[in-house]
Design a protein around this motif. Structure first.
Motif, PDB file in Angstrom:
ATOM      1  N   GLY A  97       0.814  -1.204   0.000  1.00 51.60           N
ATOM      2  CA  GLY A  97       0.000   0.000   0.000  1.00 51.60           C
ATOM      3  C   GLY A  97       0.848   1.254   0.000  1.00 51.60           C
ATOM      4  N   ASP A  98       1.923   1.258   0.819  1.00 48.10           N
ATOM      5  CA  ASP A  98       2.787   2.440   0.861  1.00 48.10           C
ATOM      6  C   ASP A  98       3.505   2.660  -0.450  1.00 48.10           C
ATOM      7  OD1 ASP A  98       3.807   1.795   4.279  1.00 48.10           O
ATOM      8  OD2 ASP A  98       2.156   2.969   3.448  1.00 48.10           O
ATOM      9  N   THR A  99       3.967   1.542  -1.065  1.00 49.29           N
ATOM     10  CA  THR A  99       4.766   1.686  -2.285  1.00 49.29           C
ATOM     11  C   THR A  99       3.924   2.130  -3.464  1.00 49.29           C
ATOM     12  OG1 THR A  99       6.116  -0.127  -1.489  1.00 49.29           O
ATOM     13  CG2 THR A  99       6.390   0.499  -3.772  1.00 49.29           C
ATOM     14  N   TYR A 100       2.785   1.439  -3.687  1.00 54.22           N
ATOM     15  CA  TYR A 100       2.094   1.655  -4.954  1.00 54.22           C
ATOM     16  C   TYR A 100       0.857   2.523  -4.818  1.00 54.22           C
ATOM     17  CZ  TYR A 100       1.620   0.326  -9.816  1.00 54.22           C
ATOM     18  OH  TYR A 100       1.590   0.348 -11.177  1.00 54.22           O
ATOM     19  N   GLY A 101       0.483   2.921  -3.588  1.00 57.06           N
ATOM     20  CA  GLY A 101      -0.770   3.642  -3.396  1.00 57.06           C
ATOM     21  C   GLY A 101      -0.839   4.939  -4.173  1.00 57.06           C
TER      22      GLY A 101
END
Lengths: 480, 358
Positions: free
Chosen positions: A350-354
């Motif tokens: 979630g943090d990387t691709y959000g």
């Protein structure tokens, strides 16, 4: 000198084909390779320059044709379409560390001899699904590129131009190319035309592949998490039975310590209800339901003073050795640690691709609004109609791809609670019951991927986008 | 204060006058501007009154409660986290300061800047008002009205800017502190671990967990207090943000000349930023409250007896109900609703534009 091929483990090994293709088409991913990085960096930079050049040419063309409304709309749609690709390219380039970190979270995972078989099975299911997804998306993208190129050679290659002097719209010839774009050379005919054609074909294919493959990377991660959750659900029942042996008498405890596979249908706690139903009237034998063997077993809860298990662990009614008891406790630890590992991976994804998903949704919303406007001008099966429908289906398919995987993750993570509830917790020990309680409580809150906290990726999102698009289209048709 | 109210009344009178000629394109413009202004003034009055005057006691209570929390535990990691939080907050403080003053002042000084622009371009530019006013006499050339109006408008923008800055920062500080405490709580909980062999370790762990549960209860009380003081205000803020966004965006899109477009676009950015600040910190707090449940789950409960596990279970059950800041229960203050406000404002804006162009 032979360079030894490094052995990749975990998530990296599973996603290696995806990573290799991404590196081949120019993404800024420089890890997991052997050999000189400099050439790859050069290749990626050249790709970036070429793509930016073509994108800027499209924008210049957009700026030069703002007078005529239909041309403006069409050019804006093309520009937004390629904004996706540039955004994903630059996003992965800037956020490569995040990608490496997410891959690194699942470098190695804990193992337990009792559950190794189930682990391996679900892992191979995940692997095959990821490969299949990659293959399908790559194939579809290549087919779309071919379709687009073929479509160019039908119909008139003209554009509408507003003649300011005469104040009317005239039809002007433009080069027969896939994208309407300005070039610093004259691309109407001759060698320059073929160069432009080849360049545009390369540009379309590679930039669509770039955008789609980074989405496939995201979807593969989510797929992997879903299969891990399936594995956890599968071992829940044997784990419960194991946990119950710690302080409740079980007639068949030895069988539990065989390597338990998730698909085994062996009911070590017999289900007497089924036998009673088969035999006679259900009503008559209701009392029998409450006297299963396990109940009898529970009455034999051995007090330490009376029963003698040859000096072994006196408080254990099943005669488990110390080693076996340790194995049971470590099985519980395995389950909880694996679950925490999956939660860590999901939050890293979630943090990387959000943020990339948020940018995608913003661009798509504007593009779909304009496409709805263009769609009201369709009046038959023409090149224009096919083009508009193609853009529309492609944009919706992209959104659908990541929405469906996000939705699957939500469903899988909330169904762990149902799996925990559906095992025979009522026959288990206090420890087993509190274990089930805590697991149920934790898994009530589903694991979601959010687009930088602004929205959650689920089929609701897709439905709202589709609904908004259709509403807008209907309103515009009415206004005509 | 009273003069501001009177001024607001004057502008209301202008609206009534404009509303009579609504279908005329030019007056739609002025009407929309007045609507936007009404929203802004209402918000300003409400913030000033509600947050700074009426809630004085409650705010003091909240600050006291936060003060009494467990002392910064001497655990290095937590103190380090606190440092980072405070540093990030200082950065926010500076950005917020800049945004408020830049936008308010550029809006207020626009007539002056426009004159300079005219001097550079050697064009004759008419003096205009900061806020469009439609009164029965010629408001621009009457110097006894125009100049006091200009100065008062500038002063009003500065004063309201200061109010917005203070109230937003107060709200953000309180929310941020609560977030920090909740995150620290979650971290301490997840670090509870002990050796299985040790007999008394579990008793100690149970005592510690009970202490942390008590702290969790207090933090929830503090959130409820914060909710009480800021809830009506946030509801009005959300509505007025929606109203102002669509009207000012409309003004930006259909104004004459690039100069006005810049003025209104900066105003749009500021209005959106104000509401974004509220939503951002509210969202952070909601996430932190959910993290406490994860913290309880991450402690080593699988090593423990049911006695310990039941305490973990109770904490998880309460913590999974997110502590939200709501606008009077109508709308949650989180980033999803911020996105909703932007989307709705965008659709109203397209509608207004359609009406204006026809």
């Amino acid at each position: 000198m032979q360079v030894q091929q490094p052995k990749y483990t975990g998530l990296v090994a599973d996603l290696l084909p995806n990573i290799r293709i991404m590196q081949a088409i120019g993404h800024f991913i420089f890890r997991y390779i052997t050999g000189p990085i400099l050439i790859r960096k050069l290749y990626s930079s050249v790709t970036l320059v070429l793509f930016l050049f073509q994108f800027v040419c499209i924008l210049i063309n957009l700026g030069a044709n703002t007078d005529e409304v239909s041309e403006l709309t069409a050019n804006t749609i093309t520009a937004l379409f390629f904004t996706h690709c540039i955004t994903k390219f630059i996003y992965v380039a800037l956020n490569a560390e995040g990608v490496y970190r997410t891959m690194g979270i699942w470098n190695q995972s804990n193992t337990h001899p009792l559950f190794a078989e189930s682990d391996a099975r679900y892992h191979s299911i995940a692997l095959s699904k990821m490969r299949r997804l990659l293959f399908l998306v790559t194939l579809t993208t290549c087919m779309i590129a071919v379709f687009w190129t073929t479509l160019t050679f039908f119909g008139d290659s003209t554009k509408l131009w507003k003649d300011k002097v005469a104040n009317e719209t005239i039809v002007v010839d433009i080069p027969r190319l896939m994208i309407k774009s300005w070039y610093p050379w004259n691309s109407m005919s001759g060698t320059f035309y073929y160069i432009s054609l080849a360049f545009q074909l390369y540009y379309i294919l590679f930039s669509m592949l770039q955008a789609n493959l980074s989405d496939v990377l995201f979807c593969s991660w989510v797929l992997f998490c879903c299969e891990q959750l399936q594995h956890l659900k599968g071992i829940m029942r044997p784990l419960m039975e194991l946990s119950a042996t710690l302080d409740t008498y079980r007639p068949n405890s030895a069988a539990l310590f065989r390597s338990i596979s998730a698909g085994s249908k062996s009911e070590l706690i017999l289900n007497d209800e089924m036998e009673n139903e088969k035999n006679s009237n259900y009503d008559m034998n209701i009392s029998a339901i409450y006297s299963t063997k396990a109940d009898w077993g529970a009455q034999y809860r051995a007090p330490t003073t009376l029963q003698n298990f040859n000096g072994m662990n006196g408080s254990n009614p099943n005669g488990l050795t110390k080693k076996q008891e340790l194995m049971v406790r470590s099985a519980i630890k395995y389950w909880v640690e694996r679950h925490k590992h999956v939660v860590r991976l999901v939050s890293a994804i979630g943090d990387t691709y959000g943020l990339a998903l948020l940018l995608h949704m913003l661009t798509s919303t504007i593009m779909l609004t304009l496409l709805a406007y263009q769609a009201t001008k369709i009046d038959g099966i023409t090149v224009f109609a096919l083009g508009v429908i193609g853009y529309l289906l492609y944009a919706l398919a992209q959104i659908f791809l990541f929405c469906i995987f996000g939705n699957r993750l939500i469903e899988e993570s909330s169904s762990v609670m149902e799996a925990a509830y559906s095992c025979h917790w009522y026959d288990g020990s206090e420890e087993a019951k509190t274990f089930v309680q805590i697991v149920c409580q934790q898994c009530q809150k589903a694991m979601t991927i959010s687009g930088a906290k602004f929205f959650t990726v689920s089929l609701d999102l897709f439905a709202s986008v589709l609904g908004a698009c259709v509403t807008y289209f209907m309103v515009l048709v009415q206004l005509k | 204060m009273i003069v501001s109210v009177l001024y607001a009344g004057l502008i209301q009178f202008s609206i009534k006058r404009s509303a009579l000629n609504l279908m005329n394109g030019e007056n739609l413009f002025i009407a929309m501007e007045n609507v936007a202004l009404t929203g802004a003034i209402f918000l300003f009055i409400l913030k000033w009154y509600l947050l700074l005057h009426r809630s004085h006691e409650n705010t003091k209570k909240i600050v006291e409660k936060l003060d009494r929390q467990y002392p910064h535990s001497g655990i290095d990691q937590l103190d380090f986290n606190t440092e980072i939080y405070l540093r990030k907050f200082k950065k926010f403080f500076q950005i917020h300061f800049f945004m408020v003053w830049a936008s308010q002042m550029q809006f207020a000084m626009m007539p002056v800047f426009h004159q300079f622009y005219g001097l550079i371009k050697s064009e004759e530019i008419e003096w205009e008002h900061i806020f469009a006013i439609n009164l029965p006499f010629d408001t621009i050339n009457t110097w006894w009205f125009y100049w006091p109006n200009l100065f008062y408008g500038t002063w009003l923008m500065a004063y309201s800017g200061m109010t917005f800055f203070c109230t937003d920062t107060l709200y953000a500080t309180l929310t941020h502190l609560i977030t920090m405490e909740l995150n620290n709580l979650a971290q301490i909980m997840s670090e509870i671990d002990w050796d299985v062999e040790d007999e008394e370790a579990e008793e100690k762990a149970i005592k510690e967990l009970k202490k942390l549960a008590r702290i969790h209860q207090q933090l929830i009380e503090v959130t409820e207090e914060l909710n009480k003081i800021s809830s009506p205000l946030l509801f009005v803020h959300a509505l007025s943000c929606l109203l102002m966004l669509c009207t000012v965006a409309f003004l930006a899109a259909s104004g004459e000349g690039h100069y006005f477009m810049i003025k209104y676009i900066i105003a749009v950015i500021f209005i959106a930023w104000q509401f974004f600040v509220q939503c951002f910190f509210g969202n952070k707090m909601t996430d932190a409250s959910l993290r406490v449940a994860e913290g309880a789950y991450n402690s080593s409960w699988y090593k423990a007896t049911p006695k310990y596990r039941r305490i973990v279970l109770q904490i998880m059950m309460r913590a999974q109900k997110a502590q939200k800041i709501t606008g009077w229960k109508f709308v949650d203050i989180n980033l999803e609703n911020f996105y909703w406000v932007i989307q709705t404002a965008h659709s109203y804006f397209s509608f207004l534009k359609g009406v204006y162009e026809s």
